[in-house]
Design an enzyme around this catalytic site. Structure first.
Site: not given
Length: 242
Positions: A127, A140
């Protein structure tokens, strides 16, 4: 033969569609099957379960002969935006799914490919959140930079065997994960609009746009490309590098 984990999720399901469209035999793996999905086989998989991961990889080979491509799209966002309110238990849970789970299945498929002499491709989902300091969803973000390090190491280890390993780094994508984030925010639409306004493209990606990049990097004709971290993020981080 292509194995897609997280095949029932937003990006995973689009990857299944894209790779089926180019003619791949596609095997899906996730905690639950997506009703009506066009896969050649489906395997129940919890990526935090090391033995189940090993068994699924071996079963796909027993059923279909080999794995040429792994697309590992399984992952979670986490439930607590504020790092100062995030419990250690939640941090460990997100890391176990996103980072440890990525390592486990990459290791299993890598050993299988190398032992069988398969010149294949492994594609991991990281990401753009891995590349900057953020004030929310710390587990995350940390887990996704761990994914990049797994990719870089495996690309170096597996290159001599003719196996490419790359990562795609989505920015905001119109998936259930972003819907979850919006639901947890008091100003959901305002937050989405503000995030989109930060991007040169001024919008979120569609899952199919991420899947198209994955299709490119997993095409056998592009196997010489390895160790690449490709942003699919509407121009986020321009000038920073990838």
């Amino acid at each position: 033969m292509t194995l897609v984990t997280g095949s029932s999720g937003g990006i995973g399901a689009s990857v299944v569609d894209a790779l089926r469209a180019r003619g791949d035999i596609v095997l899906g793996a996730d905690r639950a099957e997506l009703e009506g999905q066009d896969v050649d086989s489906f395997y129940a998989l919890d990526v935090t379960d090391e033995q189940q991961t090993r068994d699924v990889v071996r079963q796909t080979v027993a059923d279909h002969g080999r794995i040429d491509v792994l697309v590992h799209a399984a992952g979670v966002l986490g439930g607590t935006p504020d790092p100062l309110l995030t419990t250690t238990e939640e941090f460990e849970r997100v890391m176990r799914i996103n980072a440890t789970g990525t390592f486990t299945i990459t290791r299993e498929v890598a050993n299988l490919m190398r032992d069988s002499g398969t010149k294949g491709t492994i594609l991991l989902l990281s990401s753009v959140a891995a590349k900057e300091a953020r004030v929310d969803y710390l587990p995350y973000n940390a887990s996704k930079i761990a994914v990049l390090h797994i990719m870089w190491s495996m690309a170096k280890i597996l290159g001599p065997a003719g196996i490419s390993v790359n990562a795609v780094n989505p920015g905001p994508v119109n998936t259930p994960m972003w819907a979850q984030l919006a639901e947890q925010s008091a100003g959901a639409q305002a937050a989405r609009d503000a995030r989109a306004a930060q991007l040169p493209m001024r919008r979120f990606a569609e899952p199919a746009e991420v899947a198209n990049a994955i299709s490119f990097l997993t095409d056998p004709i592009n196997r010489y490309i390895t160790g690449v971290s490709l942003d699919v993020a509407g121009g986020a981080h321009l000038g920073v590098g990838s």
